[in-house]
Write an enzyme that holds these catalytic residues in place. Structure first.
Site, PDB file in Angstrom:
ATOM      1  N   HIS A   1      -1.178 -12.450   4.284  1.00 42.29           N
ATOM      2  CA  HIS A   1      -0.982 -12.753   5.716  1.00 42.29           C
ATOM      3  C   HIS A   1      -1.344 -14.210   6.036  1.00 42.29           C
ATOM      4  O   HIS A   1      -0.477 -14.999   6.349  1.00 42.29           O
ATOM      5  CB  HIS A   1      -1.734 -11.788   6.655  1.00 42.29           C
ATOM      6  CG  HIS A   1      -1.489 -10.347   6.368  1.00 42.29           C
ATOM      7  ND1 HIS A   1      -0.227  -9.800   6.385  1.00 42.29           N
ATOM      8  CD2 HIS A   1      -2.336  -9.328   6.022  1.00 42.29           C
ATOM      9  CE1 HIS A   1      -0.304  -8.510   6.078  1.00 42.29           C
ATOM     10  NE2 HIS A   1      -1.569  -8.197   5.852  1.00 42.29           N
TER      11      HIS A   1
ATOM     12  N   GLU B   1      -5.504 -12.052   9.382  1.00 43.16           N
ATOM     13  CA  GLU B   1      -4.334 -11.305   9.839  1.00 43.16           C
ATOM     14  C   GLU B   1      -4.358 -11.124  11.355  1.00 43.16           C
ATOM     15  O   GLU B   1      -3.315 -11.177  12.004  1.00 43.16           O
ATOM     16  CB  GLU B   1      -4.305  -9.939   9.146  1.00 43.16           C
ATOM     17  CG  GLU B   1      -3.140  -9.052   9.574  1.00 43.16           C
ATOM     18  CD  GLU B   1      -3.120  -7.712   8.860  1.00 43.16           C
ATOM     19  OE1 GLU B   1      -4.118  -7.381   8.183  1.00 43.16           O
ATOM     20  OE2 GLU B   1      -2.107  -6.999   8.980  1.00 43.16           O
TER      21      GLU B   1
ATOM     22  N   ARG C   1      -4.750   1.421  12.688  1.00 43.24           N
ATOM     23  CA  ARG C   1      -5.635   1.639  11.551  1.00 43.24           C
ATOM     24  C   ARG C   1      -6.358   2.983  11.662  1.00 43.24           C
ATOM     25  O   ARG C   1      -6.566   3.668  10.657  1.00 43.24           O
ATOM     26  CB  ARG C   1      -6.636   0.473  11.461  1.00 43.24           C
ATOM     27  CG  ARG C   1      -7.261   0.342  10.098  1.00 43.24           C
ATOM     28  CD  ARG C   1      -8.161  -0.867  10.025  1.00 43.24           C
ATOM     29  NE  ARG C   1      -9.429  -0.645  10.704  1.00 43.24           N
ATOM     30  CZ  ARG C   1     -10.579  -1.224  10.347  1.00 43.24           C
ATOM     31  NH1 ARG C   1     -10.592  -2.079   9.345  1.00 43.24           N
ATOM     32  NH2 ARG C   1     -11.680  -0.981  11.007  1.00 43.24           N
TER      33      ARG C   1
ATOM     34  N   ARG D   1     -14.037  -9.264   5.538  1.00 38.60           N
ATOM     35  CA  ARG D   1     -14.809  -8.295   6.324  1.00 38.60           C
ATOM     36  C   ARG D   1     -15.213  -7.067   5.520  1.00 38.60           C
ATOM     37  O   ARG D   1     -16.168  -6.382   5.883  1.00 38.60           O
ATOM     38  CB  ARG D   1     -14.053  -7.895   7.595  1.00 38.60           C
ATOM     39  CG  ARG D   1     -12.738  -7.210   7.377  1.00 38.60           C
ATOM     40  CD  ARG D   1     -12.018  -6.947   8.716  1.00 38.60           C
ATOM     41  NE  ARG D   1     -10.575  -6.871   8.557  1.00 38.60           N
ATOM     42  CZ  ARG D   1      -9.902  -5.799   8.135  1.00 38.60           C
ATOM     43  NH1 ARG D   1     -10.546  -4.673   7.861  1.00 38.60           N
ATOM     44  NH2 ARG D   1      -8.598  -5.834   7.994  1.00 38.60           N
TER      45      ARG D   1
ATOM     46  N   TYR E   1      -6.274   0.973  -2.692  1.00 39.77           N
ATOM     47  CA  TYR E   1      -7.665   1.220  -2.278  1.00 39.77           C
ATOM     48  C   TYR E   1      -8.023   2.669  -2.004  1.00 39.77           C
ATOM     49  O   TYR E   1      -9.180   2.967  -1.687  1.00 39.77           O
ATOM     50  CB  TYR E   1      -8.047   0.345  -1.083  1.00 39.77           C
ATOM     51  CG  TYR E   1      -7.257   0.552   0.199  1.00 39.77           C
ATOM     52  CD1 TYR E   1      -7.646   1.500   1.139  1.00 39.77           C
ATOM     53  CD2 TYR E   1      -6.157  -0.237   0.489  1.00 39.77           C
ATOM     54  CE1 TYR E   1      -6.949   1.662   2.320  1.00 39.77           C
ATOM     55  CE2 TYR E   1      -5.453  -0.084   1.668  1.00 39.77           C
ATOM     56  CZ  TYR E   1      -5.850   0.866   2.580  1.00 39.77           C
ATOM     57  OH  TYR E   1      -5.150   1.019   3.740  1.00 39.77           O
TER      58      TYR E   1
ATOM     59  N   ASP F   1       4.009  -4.440   2.209  1.00 40.80           N
ATOM     60  CA  ASP F   1       2.743  -4.061   2.823  1.00 40.80           C
ATOM     61  C   ASP F   1       2.679  -2.586   3.230  1.00 40.80           C
ATOM     62  O   ASP F   1       2.489  -1.729   2.392  1.00 40.80           O
ATOM     63  CB  ASP F   1       2.464  -5.013   4.007  1.00 40.80           C
ATOM     64  CG  ASP F   1       1.029  -4.935   4.514  1.00 40.80           C
ATOM     65  OD1 ASP F   1       0.265  -4.096   4.007  1.00 40.80           O
ATOM     66  OD2 ASP F   1       0.667  -5.709   5.409  1.00 40.80           O
TER      67      ASP F   1
ATOM     68  N   HIS G   1       0.899  -1.161   0.000  1.00 37.99           N
ATOM     69  CA  HIS G   1       0.000   0.000   0.000  1.00 37.99           C
ATOM     70  C   HIS G   1       0.932   1.204   0.000  1.00 37.99           C
ATOM     71  O   HIS G   1       1.407   1.633   1.054  1.00 37.99           O
ATOM     72  CB  HIS G   1      -0.890   0.038   1.236  1.00 37.99           C
ATOM     73  CG  HIS G   1      -1.587  -1.265   1.534  1.00 37.99           C
ATOM     74  ND1 HIS G   1      -2.631  -1.730   0.779  1.00 37.99           N
ATOM     75  CD2 HIS G   1      -1.395  -2.189   2.496  1.00 37.99           C
ATOM     76  CE1 HIS G   1      -3.043  -2.886   1.265  1.00 37.99           C
ATOM     77  NE2 HIS G   1      -2.307  -3.195   2.304  1.00 37.99           N
TER      78      HIS G   1
HETATM   79  C1  NGQ Z   1      -4.906  -2.091   4.775  1.00 35.34           C
HETATM   80  N1  NGQ Z   1      -3.883  -3.085   6.664  1.00 35.34           N
HETATM   81  O1  NGQ Z   1      -5.604  -2.442   3.825  1.00 35.34           O
HETATM   82  O2  NGQ Z   1      -4.021  -1.250   4.658  1.00 35.34           O
HETATM   83  C2  NGQ Z   1      -5.145  -2.749   6.123  1.00 35.34           C
HETATM   84  C3  NGQ Z   1      -5.879  -1.829   7.038  1.00 35.34           C
HETATM   85  C4  NGQ Z   1      -8.349  -1.852   6.756  1.00 35.34           C
HETATM   86  C5  NGQ Z   1      -3.560  -4.337   6.900  1.00 35.34           C
HETATM   87  N2  NGQ Z   1      -4.438  -5.254   6.631  1.00 35.34           N
HETATM   88  C6  NGQ Z   1      -7.076  -1.185   6.416  1.00 35.34           C
HETATM   89  N3  NGQ Z   1      -2.397  -4.629   7.407  1.00 35.34           N
HETATM   90  O3  NGQ Z   1      -8.372  -2.917   7.331  1.00 35.34           O
HETATM   91  O4  NGQ Z   1      -9.358  -1.225   6.461  1.00 35.34           O
HETATM   92 ZN    ZN Z   2      -2.121  -5.049   3.231  1.00 38.46          ZN
END
Ligand code: NGQ
Ligand code: ZN
Length: 454
Positions: A270, A236, A82, A211, A121, A321, A58
């Site tokens: 993960h 994760e 987050r 989710r 995203y 990541d 990301h």
């Molecule tokens: C992400 N981070 O997509 O960057 C997520 C957090 C979310 C990780 N999964 C964002 N490590 O869960 O909405």
């Molecule tokens: Zn990620």
């Protein structure tokens, strides 16, 4: 045609000496000769390896590296991190994202990665409205790749829900959100942006997580965009595992494997928390486990069940990541060290009578190429010219031959040993520096300074 001559090179059959690698104008390897001398026009290097693909990034999160280490009230966790990350996204502009992404891709190339799967995203304007071109941000990621020359597998993310059970998006998730029709528009726009890049770059999809989607949406999206890479975050954090179990009646990896046609096109990011049967089933599916040891350590995720996964024949690769550190050797080292610490043992990933460095490196070459849908990962005729050279004069590598080069680089060295990197034949790094390092870094510094001021 350009030709690289290497004193030593890692080929599919093992190490060879006196190697000439002939690069075609289309970025692929035309031929590989061994036990030969250099021709006068050849570019000579000491040690030549295939360059791995980084299977999970990301990019924008690079700009908050180091800024989330102040403990607040109560317990810090993935979920509190987050919150900070969401706040950080609130006013990133397309220019900001392009500047940060170019810096990230440059650092990846300088670290030895030839390609990246960008799990993207941050789609919409602040507040969540479409940009005039719904794929504006994807176009910025593509523009960064055009500047840096990295091999891009672009993965626009489908993020439709705020949590398990089809919860509505939280306000802070508004810039990420798409229903399926909106996502289809976004994909069409992203496809146009990717079409302007060199032909090794490609498009795939990333349903963010169980989710952030629903079973119906996941089925619809993966059917609509079948045939290319499909990446998803999964298992994760334990809270996520429990939420999914309560909602769908099975732990996440088991549910996914039972309900979707998971195969070699898939990459499960993960997959940290799995039961033994889930671990075995994932390995047998042919999907890649996308492991991100530095970020997983930073976020307190847990440790992947590597021994069981390998015993069952699983394929894995690595990703950076959150980009809190972009460091290929360190990523691989931490992957093995996490296992050593949890198993109270050494050489956990490696089979008997083999090299730790070579084992890790071979694995991530194969897993990364598979995850990106990229025809790379080996110095062989017909493959993409994703290559890196190591500094044979460096103290850490002086006098070494064969697998001991990989052991020394990954366990006793760092990415400063990387001198040259080619992505699909494009030589972008020489002397350890990207050709546009100064311009890209100057722009990134200005971007960071402005972001920190607000
Ligand atoms: C992400 N981070 O997509 O960057 C997520 C957090 C979310 C990780 N999964 C964002 N490590 O869960 O909405
Ligand atoms: Zn990620």
């Amino acid at each position: 045609m350009s030709v690289i001559f290497a004193d030593q090179a890692l080929l599919p059959a093992g190490w060879a000496t006196g190697v000439r690698v002939i690069l075609r104008p289309d970025g692929r390897i035309g031929a590989v000769e061994t036990d030969v001398q250099a021709d006068p026009g050849d570019l000579s290097v000491a040690m030549l390896l295939p360059a791995p693909s980084n299977l999970h990034s990301h990019a924008f999160q690079r700009a908050m590296a180091g800024l989330t280490e102040h403990r607040g009230r109560g317990r810090d966790s993935f979920w509190t991190w987050r919150e900070l990350m969401y706040r950080f996204t609130a006013d990133l502009s397309p220019d900001d994202v392009q500047a940060i992404t170019a810096q990230v891709q440059m650092e990846m190339l300088e670290s030895g990665y030839a390609a990246v799967a960008e799990f993207h995203y941050l789609h919409h304007a602040p507040g969540g409205a479409d940009y005039a071109d719904i794929g504006e941000m994807s176009a910025r990621v593509a523009a960064a790749a055009a500047e840096t020359g990295i091999g891009l597998t672009h993965l626009p993310v489908l993020y439709a829900h705020g949590g398990a059970g089809g919860k509505p998006l939280e306000p802070a998730q508004g810039r990420f959100g798409c229903d399926l029709p909106r996502y289809e528009h976004l994909m069409a726009s992203a496809a146009r942006a990717i079409a302007a890049l060199p032909s090794d770059c490609r498009l795939g999809i990333a349903p963010h997580s169980l989710r952030a989607t629903t079973p119906d949406l996941l089925r619809a999206a993966t059917t609509a965009f079948a045939g290319g890479p499909i990446h998803i975050h999964i298992a994760e954090q334990m809270r996520e595992v429990r939420d999914v179990e309560a909602w769908l009646g099975a732990p996440p990896v088991a549910w996914l494997l039972d309900h979707l046609p998971v195969d070699t096109n898939w990459c499960l990011i993960h997959a940290t928390h799995m039961t033994a049967p889930e671990t075995e089933a994932l390995a047998k599916s042919g999907a890649v486990a996308g492991l991100c040891p530095i970020t997983e350590a930073n976020l307190g995720d847990g440790i992947f069940p590597m021994e069981d996964f390998i015993r069952a024949g699983g394929t894995y690769g690595v990703g950076s990541d959150s980009n809190v550190r972009i460091a290929l050797a360190e990523e691989l080292r931490l992957l093995e060290y996490g296992q050593r610490l949890s198993q109270q043992s050494r050489a956990v990933i490696c089979p008997e009578d083999a090299s730790n460095g070579r084992t890790l490196y071979d694995a991530v070459l194969a897993g990364g190429s598979r995850a990106l849908g990229r025809d790379a990962g080996a110095i062989a005729a017909g493959r993409l010219g994703d290559l890196l050279a190591l500094d044979g004069d460096a103290l850490a590598l002086d006098g070494l031959v064969g697998d001991s080069i990989l052991d020394a680089w990954l366990f006793a060295g760092d990415d400063h040993l990387v001198t040259d990197v080619w992505s699909a034949g494009r030589r972008k790094v020489r002397g350890g520096r990207h050709e546009a390092h100064e311009r890209i870094e100057t722009r990134y510094r200005a971007t960071l300074r402005r972001l920190l001021a607000t």
